[in-house]
Motif scaffolding. Sequence first.
Motif, PDB file in Angstrom:
ATOM      1  N   TYR A 143       0.821  -0.849  -0.368  1.00 39.24           N
ATOM      2  CA  TYR A 143       0.152  -0.068   0.125  1.00 39.24           C
ATOM      3  C   TYR A 143       0.958   1.225   0.041  1.00 39.24           C
ATOM      4  O   TYR A 143       0.810   2.017  -1.097  1.00 39.24           O
TER       5      TYR A 143
ATOM      6  N   TYR B 271      -9.071   3.346  -1.714  1.00 34.48           N
ATOM      7  CA  TYR B 271      -8.050   3.616  -0.711  1.00 34.48           C
ATOM      8  C   TYR B 271      -6.767   4.999  -0.495  1.00 34.48           C
ATOM      9  O   TYR B 271      -6.999   4.313   0.566  1.00 34.48           O
TER      10      TYR B 271
ATOM     11  N   SER C  54      -8.711   8.070  -0.827  1.00 35.91           N
ATOM     12  CA  SER C  54      -9.615   8.399  -0.252  1.00 35.91           C
ATOM     13  C   SER C  54     -10.156   7.633   1.397  1.00 35.91           C
ATOM     14  O   SER C  54      -9.689   8.485   2.446  1.00 35.91           O
ATOM     15  N   LYS C  55      -9.476   6.522   1.947  1.00 34.27           N
ATOM     16  CA  LYS C  55      -9.563   5.535   2.901  1.00 34.27           C
ATOM     17  C   LYS C  55      -8.564   6.253   3.705  1.00 34.27           C
ATOM     18  O   LYS C  55      -8.975   6.815   5.101  1.00 34.27           O
ATOM     19  N   LEU C  56      -7.112   6.161   3.261  1.00 38.62           N
ATOM     20  CA  LEU C  56      -6.058   6.646   3.483  1.00 38.62           C
ATOM     21  C   LEU C  56      -6.065   8.708   4.785  1.00 38.62           C
ATOM     22  O   LEU C  56      -5.760   8.278   5.606  1.00 38.62           O
ATOM     23  N   GLU C  57      -6.696   9.515   3.361  1.00 35.13           N
ATOM     24  CA  GLU C  57      -6.588  10.142   3.467  1.00 35.13           C
ATOM     25  C   GLU C  57      -7.590  10.568   5.200  1.00 35.13           C
ATOM     26  O   GLU C  57      -7.236  11.719   5.787  1.00 35.13           O
ATOM     27  N   ASN C  58      -8.925  10.221   5.157  1.00 35.53           N
ATOM     28  CA  ASN C  58      -9.331   9.854   6.111  1.00 35.53           C
ATOM     29  C   ASN C  58      -9.399   9.063   7.404  1.00 35.53           C
ATOM     30  O   ASN C  58      -9.503  10.355   8.922  1.00 35.53           O
ATOM     31  N   GLU C  59      -8.599   8.848   7.134  1.00 36.09           N
ATOM     32  CA  GLU C  59      -7.536   8.262   8.508  1.00 36.09           C
ATOM     33  C   GLU C  59      -6.689   9.189   9.232  1.00 36.09           C
ATOM     34  O   GLU C  59      -6.750   8.919  10.137  1.00 36.09           O
ATOM     35  N   ILE C  60      -6.024   9.728   8.035  1.00 37.89           N
ATOM     36  CA  ILE C  60      -4.850  10.647   8.356  1.00 37.89           C
ATOM     37  C   ILE C  60      -5.651  11.828   9.053  1.00 37.89           C
ATOM     38  O   ILE C  60      -5.178  12.733   9.780  1.00 37.89           O
ATOM     39  N   GLY C  61      -6.283  12.362   8.543  1.00 36.57           N
ATOM     40  CA  GLY C  61      -7.104  13.653   8.829  1.00 36.57           C
ATOM     41  C   GLY C  61      -6.877  14.678   7.979  1.00 36.57           C
ATOM     42  O   GLY C  61      -7.175  15.599   8.039  1.00 36.57           O
TER      43      GLY C  61
ATOM     44  N   TYR D  90       4.864  12.189   3.636  1.00 38.91           N
ATOM     45  CA  TYR D  90       4.548  11.000   3.824  1.00 38.91           C
ATOM     46  C   TYR D  90       4.933  10.431   2.625  1.00 38.91           C
ATOM     47  O   TYR D  90       5.703   9.341   2.746  1.00 38.91           O
TER      48      TYR D  90
END
Length: 296
Positions: free
Chosen positions: A5, A35, A37-44, A64
């Motif tokens: 990833y 993937y 979008s999910k990562l950016e949501n997780e990081i904020g 990153y």
Amino acid sequence: MDTKYLNYILTIAKKQNMTKAAEELYVSQSSLSQYLSKLENEIGTPLFYRSKGSLTLTPAGQLYIKAAEQVVQIKDQLYRSIQNLDNRGHITIGVTSQFGLKMLTELIPPFKAEYPDVTIEISETNVPTLTKMLQEENIDCGIMALNIIEPFSPNQVDVLRQEEVFLAIPKTHPYYQKNPERPVTIQDFSENFSEDNVLLAKKGSTLRFLTDQLIEEAHIMLSTICETNSVTATRSMVAMGIGVTLIGESCAKDREHIAYYPLDPPIYRLNAFVRRKNWTMNGPENHLRERIVGYF
């Protein structure tokens, strides 16, 4: 250590386009977008600015990417160090010229006798492609002909030798009948070969660079019959009397039909061993490099 990833994000950053990144990764664009979008949501926070199909790194994205590159390098170094514990490994080598292939056919058998469990993968390609592969670290090392060492840094390059480049003409050519040995000056080339077909290597090659330079200095107009990446094919056409060309000393064969003239002033290209920037060289890798550097 799964870095799959991380490579997703690194590829998006490299391609700056979701479609192109998905094609290189062999995943669907929708999966890759989900993937990210999910990562950016997780990081904020967003990692990329979006504009007209182009993705560029935000400040957070730059952080990153830097960290992701370090993690991938750590993994690569760790795996190679582990492989070196029992001298197992996999070395990828790119070759751009016949001198490199000839060298490897002589060096690999004794190397394999000492390191039988190391796999060597050889790819024959051209200078622009191998340069890109090395810069993007998609291959470990290359044996290549160069005009200058840029864009590589000096600590990536071992210059093996300066190889003289000759003018190759058919022995049926009138110039050979008059001057079987004398070096060819710029004036000689202009006066005696301006009407000949000059056989060209593909753009980006060392020989094409030197040929273009010679033609410009001689102030002649080209009558070109073809461009080719094959020195063997070009040499055969010279032997058949189809044209003249520049050929490196290592490829100067078929002297029964071809006359090879040094230029005055002489011209050279570099034969070099080039390593990718972050290549971890352990026992087998260092041993192979020493054999290559000591070949000439």
